[in-house]
Design a protein around this motif. Structure first.
Motif, PDB file in Angstrom:
ATOM      1  N   ASN A 298     -11.512  67.116  51.912  1.00  0.00           N
ATOM      2  CA  ASN A 298     -12.181  65.647  51.288  1.00  0.00           C
ATOM      3  C   ASN A 298     -11.326  65.004  50.342  1.00  0.00           C
ATOM      4  N   ALA A 299     -10.508  65.786  48.975  1.00  0.00           N
ATOM      5  CA  ALA A 299     -10.087  65.863  48.058  1.00  0.00           C
ATOM      6  C   ALA A 299      -8.244  65.359  48.948  1.00  0.00           C
ATOM      7  N   LEU A 300      -8.463  65.965  49.774  1.00  0.00           N
ATOM      8  CA  LEU A 300      -6.765  65.299  49.986  1.00  0.00           C
ATOM      9  C   LEU A 300      -6.282  63.987  49.968  1.00  0.00           C
ATOM     10  N   PRO A 301      -6.582  62.893  50.162  1.00  0.00           N
ATOM     11  CA  PRO A 301      -6.167  61.982  50.217  1.00  0.00           C
ATOM     12  C   PRO A 301      -5.797  61.589  48.887  1.00  0.00           C
ATOM     13  N   PHE A 302      -7.136  62.012  47.768  1.00  0.00           N
ATOM     14  CA  PHE A 302      -6.507  61.503  46.741  1.00  0.00           C
ATOM     15  C   PHE A 302      -5.892  62.306  46.086  1.00  0.00           C
ATOM     16  N   LEU A 303      -5.272  63.366  46.566  1.00  0.00           N
ATOM     17  CA  LEU A 303      -5.141  64.194  45.535  1.00  0.00           C
ATOM     18  C   LEU A 303      -3.204  63.570  46.153  1.00  0.00           C
ATOM     19  N   GLN A 304      -3.136  62.950  47.278  1.00  0.00           N
ATOM     20  CA  GLN A 304      -2.117  62.674  47.745  1.00  0.00           C
ATOM     21  C   GLN A 304      -1.816  61.586  46.644  1.00  0.00           C
ATOM     22  N   LEU A 305      -3.214  60.776  46.762  1.00  0.00           N
ATOM     23  CA  LEU A 305      -2.695  59.304  45.817  1.00  0.00           C
ATOM     24  C   LEU A 305      -2.534  59.569  44.615  1.00  0.00           C
ATOM     25  N   ASP A 306      -2.942  60.373  43.743  1.00  0.00           N
ATOM     26  CA  ASP A 306      -2.613  60.622  42.768  1.00  0.00           C
ATOM     27  C   ASP A 306      -0.949  61.160  42.288  1.00  0.00           C
ATOM     28  N   ASP A 307      -0.398  61.285  43.354  1.00  0.00           N
ATOM     29  CA  ASP A 307       1.459  62.086  43.182  1.00  0.00           C
ATOM     30  C   ASP A 307       1.791  60.584  43.854  1.00  0.00           C
ATOM     31  N   LEU A 308       1.750  59.678  44.972  1.00  0.00           N
ATOM     32  CA  LEU A 308       1.604  58.648  45.026  1.00  0.00           C
ATOM     33  C   LEU A 308       1.708  57.439  43.868  1.00  0.00           C
ATOM     34  N   LEU A 309       1.005  56.998  43.330  1.00  0.00           N
ATOM     35  CA  LEU A 309       0.630  55.668  42.301  1.00  0.00           C
ATOM     36  C   LEU A 309       2.087  55.817  40.966  1.00  0.00           C
ATOM     37  N   PRO A 310       2.243  56.621  40.654  1.00  0.00           N
ATOM     38  CA  PRO A 310       3.019  56.792  39.679  1.00  0.00           C
ATOM     39  C   PRO A 310       4.648  56.608  40.227  1.00  0.00           C
ATOM     40  N   LYS A 311       4.469  56.725  41.455  1.00  0.00           N
ATOM     41  CA  LYS A 311       7.014  56.615  42.176  1.00  0.00           C
ATOM     42  C   LYS A 311       5.812  54.879  42.302  1.00  0.00           C
ATOM     43  N   MET A 312       5.202  54.044  42.829  1.00  0.00           N
ATOM     44  CA  MET A 312       5.309  52.888  43.207  1.00  0.00           C
ATOM     45  C   MET A 312       5.571  52.178  42.730  1.00  0.00           C
ATOM     46  N   GLY A 313       6.633  51.540  43.322  1.00  0.00           N
ATOM     47  CA  GLY A 313       6.271  49.726  42.673  1.00  0.00           C
ATOM     48  C   GLY A 313       6.621  48.844  43.462  1.00  0.00           C
ATOM     49  N   ARG A 314       6.225  47.524  42.394  1.00  0.00           N
ATOM     50  CA  ARG A 314       6.244  46.328  42.688  1.00  0.00           C
ATOM     51  C   ARG A 314       6.436  46.112  44.453  1.00  0.00           C
ATOM     52  N   GLY A 315       5.735  45.780  45.327  1.00  0.00           N
ATOM     53  CA  GLY A 315       5.597  45.201  46.623  1.00  0.00           C
ATOM     54  C   GLY A 315       6.345  46.499  47.173  1.00  0.00           C
ATOM     55  N   GLN A 316       5.929  47.649  46.922  1.00  0.00           N
ATOM     56  CA  GLN A 316       6.376  48.595  48.003  1.00  0.00           C
ATOM     57  C   GLN A 316       5.122  49.210  48.574  1.00  0.00           C
ATOM     58  N   ARG A 317       5.390  49.811  50.234  1.00  0.00           N
ATOM     59  CA  ARG A 317       3.819  49.865  50.655  1.00  0.00           C
ATOM     60  C   ARG A 317       4.107  51.578  50.865  1.00  0.00           C
ATOM     61  N   ALA A 318       2.895  51.963  51.643  1.00  0.00           N
ATOM     62  CA  ALA A 318       2.448  53.277  52.155  1.00  0.00           C
ATOM     63  C   ALA A 318       1.813  53.258  53.217  1.00  0.00           C
ATOM     64  N   LEU A 319       1.744  54.125  53.321  1.00  0.00           N
ATOM     65  CA  LEU A 319       0.823  54.199  55.355  1.00  0.00           C
ATOM     66  C   LEU A 319       0.216  55.608  54.697  1.00  0.00           C
ATOM     67  N   ALA A 320      -1.577  56.438  54.935  1.00  0.00           N
ATOM     68  CA  ALA A 320      -1.624  57.328  54.694  1.00  0.00           C
ATOM     69  C   ALA A 320      -2.387  57.844  56.323  1.00  0.00           C
ATOM     70  N   ILE A 321      -2.752  58.857  56.743  1.00  0.00           N
ATOM     71  CA  ILE A 321      -3.019  59.545  57.779  1.00  0.00           C
ATOM     72  C   ILE A 321      -3.607  60.612  57.791  1.00  0.00           C
ATOM     73  N   ALA A 322      -4.738  60.261  58.519  1.00  0.00           N
ATOM     74  CA  ALA A 322      -6.068  61.814  58.371  1.00  0.00           C
ATOM     75  C   ALA A 322      -6.423  62.043  59.783  1.00  0.00           C
ATOM     76  N   VAL A 323      -7.060  63.376  60.061  1.00  0.00           N
ATOM     77  CA  VAL A 323      -7.688  63.288  61.496  1.00  0.00           C
ATOM     78  C   VAL A 323      -8.710  64.664  61.100  1.00  0.00           C
ATOM     79  N   GLU A 324     -10.184  64.372  61.555  1.00  0.00           N
ATOM     80  CA  GLU A 324     -10.374  65.611  61.217  1.00  0.00           C
ATOM     81  C   GLU A 324     -10.796  65.926  63.305  1.00  0.00           C
TER      82      GLU A 324
END
Length: 338
Positions: A298-324
């Motif tokens: 359950n840490a993984l989506p937040f670790l991905q977000l930590d990498d993602l957020l500095p890269k996102m510019g205004r109006g950009q889109r992201a989609l995340a997928i997790a399977v249990e």
């Protein structure tokens, strides 16, 4: 419905990275096999592999991640109106780790929810937070996800003759935690959480993974606490990931070429590469971390977000997928930078 925003994300990984050579020395596994079959180079453990000493609890890691997220967006404990934690490996059955984290962070007199779930737990926590913010009753909350998987490792066991299905559990997993401050108003990172998906699809299917609690009645059992059907996971997760991708895109009315970033499931370095190829969104930048952090649930989506957020510019889109894979839960979420 009030839109939920991510104001900041924080993460916590215990200790120094543990490479495949260190695993080989501890468990007698082949470091080259780990690299080729699992595709994970390093991971972090809350437990010392030499002494067995537990250096960090899940509550410790979650509190550190929460503190970092709050500091990054300037949130004070008095600003937080609810706390939600998704985990498959709480420190205790009672008290909940969610309540322990609230105490460590200085939170009181607020709802503190704990969701017992595997890889989908962090998304389930975000889903619940989106509905709480969306109701208009709450303005700011703290969402966490984390797991300490090394509690299930038997450091005395010689794995030199173990079957690959047993070896996987020694080399696949790691420990860690993540947190996000969610808000009704866009500030800080100001990333809108537009959709969340969480759906159990395991009717009539055998679990792909089982984690047992051993009580006094069976504390001397020789059963393993953690078992999984890795073949079923390899076969099913890519299929479910594609279903999640298209369900979220269709729900939002987004064409796949409008995606700027894709956060695929983080099973292992090798499996993530295979799933990303199967998802086939060539215009989106992949955000993955499992090859260097290990599968810390359950840490993984937040670790991905930590990498993602500095890269996102205004109006950009992201989609995340997790399977249990425990009982086949599909989950995911969609983001857009305000």
């Amino acid at each position: 419905m009030t839109t939920t925003h991510l104001a900041a994300v924080g993460t916590a990984l215990p200790g120094d990275p543990v490479d495949n050579s260190a695993l080989a020395a501890t468990f007698g596994v082949n470091a080259e096999w780990v690299e080729a079959f699992i595709g994970t180079r390093t991971r972090h453990f809350a437990r010392d592999l030499t002494t067995g000493e537990i250096r960090h609890s899940l509550a410790d890691l979650c509190a550190a991640a929460a503190g970092q997220a709050m500091e990054r967006c300037g949130a004070e404990p008095t600003d937080i109106e609810f706390l939600i934690l998704g985990t498959a490996t709480p420190d205790h059955l009672m008290p909940t780790t969610a309540a322990q984290v609230a105490d460590l962070v200085g939170l009181d007199q607020l709802p503190a929810y704990q969701l017992q779930s595997g890889c989908a737990g962090a998304v389930q926590a975000l889903d619940l937070a989106r509905h709480l913010i969306g109701s208009g009753e709450y303005r700011t909350g703290l969402v966490l996800g984390g797991d300490v998987c090394t509690k299930h490792l038997d450091l005395r066991r010689d794995m030199t003759a173990a079957a690959p299905s047993d070896l996987v559990n020694c080399v696949l997993f790691g420990d860690g935690a993540g947190a996000a401050v969610v808000t009704a108003e866009p500030y800080g990172e100001a990333v809108a959480l537009l959709r969340t998906l969480s759906r159990c699809t395991g009717l009539g299917r055998e679990p792909g993974q089982i984690i047992d609690w051993f009580g006094l009645a069976d504390r001397d059992t020789e059963r393993q606490a953690l078992t999984e059907d890795y073949k079923a996971i390899e076969e099913s997760v890519p299929v479910l990931a594609v279903e999640i991708l298209w369900e979220l895109l269709d729900d939002l009315g987004w064409p796949p070429e409008s995606l700027d970033f894709l956060l695929p499931p983080q099973l292992s370095g090798r499996m993530t590469r295979l799933i990303s190829d199967r998802l086939a969104v060539p215009g989106a930048q992949e955000i993955s971390c499992v090859d260097r952090t290990g599968n810390n649930g359950n840490a993984l989506p937040f670790l991905q977000l930590d990498d993602l957020l500095p890269k996102m510019g205004r109006g950009q889109r992201a989609l995340a997928i997790a399977v249990e894979s425990s009982k086949w839960i599909k989950s995911g979420f969609a983001l857009e930078k305000a």
